[in-house]
Design an enzyme around this catalytic site. Sequence first.
Site, mmCIF file in Angstrom:
data_model
loop_
_atom_site.group_PDB
_atom_site.id
_atom_site.type_symbol
_atom_site.label_atom_id
_atom_site.label_comp_id
_atom_site.label_asym_id
_atom_site.label_seq_id
_atom_site.Cartn_x
_atom_site.Cartn_y
_atom_site.Cartn_z
ATOM 1 N N SER A 177 -28.978 47.436 24.065
ATOM 2 C CA SER A 177 -27.587 47.874 23.727
ATOM 3 C C SER A 177 -26.445 46.667 23.196
ATOM 4 C CB SER A 177 -26.673 48.543 24.916
ATOM 5 O OG SER A 177 -27.236 49.640 25.393
ATOM 6 N N ALA A 181 -34.384 46.587 29.539
ATOM 7 C CA ALA A 181 -34.280 47.206 28.174
ATOM 8 C C ALA A 181 -33.019 47.738 27.734
ATOM 9 C CB ALA A 181 -35.536 47.778 28.273
ATOM 10 N N GLU A 182 -32.449 48.615 28.384
ATOM 11 C CA GLU A 182 -31.393 49.263 27.814
ATOM 12 C C GLU A 182 -30.248 48.290 27.544
ATOM 13 O OE1 GLU A 182 -28.741 53.043 28.382
ATOM 14 O OE2 GLU A 182 -30.231 52.856 29.259
ATOM 15 N N SER A 183 -30.084 47.122 28.273
ATOM 16 C CA SER A 183 -28.852 46.184 28.416
ATOM 17 C C SER A 183 -29.257 45.298 26.899
ATOM 18 C CB SER A 183 -29.037 45.158 29.618
ATOM 19 O OG SER A 183 -28.847 45.905 30.734
#
Length: 138
Positions: free
Chosen positions: A64, A59-61
């Site tokens: 981002s 999710a963060e990737s």
Amino acid sequence: MADHDDLLTMLNETKGALNTKMGVEIVEASAERVVGTMPVEGNTQPYGLLHGGASVALAESLGSVGSALHAGEGRIAVGVDINATHHRSATSGTVTGTATAIHLGRSTAAYEVVITNEAGKRVCTSRITCALLDAPAS
């Protein structure tokens, strides 16, 4: 800016050590929506279930990447907040994350990221906020 196919190639070639180890592949990318896949195998906890931290890293990737595309040239995106709710387990196959922009501002960008299994069932829902900063001088 490079065309769409060139952008996807660049994102997958320069995805970083963690995404490489986790097998993350970006399949669609724009500031409004980013889609990526990740195998369950190799990203499990001791019980053989997809590790919740792997879902959060995916999710963060994705958030981002979308934030960086929105920030534009000469700016960077850094994660400042992320949360996740794990709805069901995954034990095999591939999961797909879809990050959809919920706010594209001047100083922040936020995304809802829905991660689904191969049957299309929701495994995890996450929300990420990134700060958009001027890139450090080289």
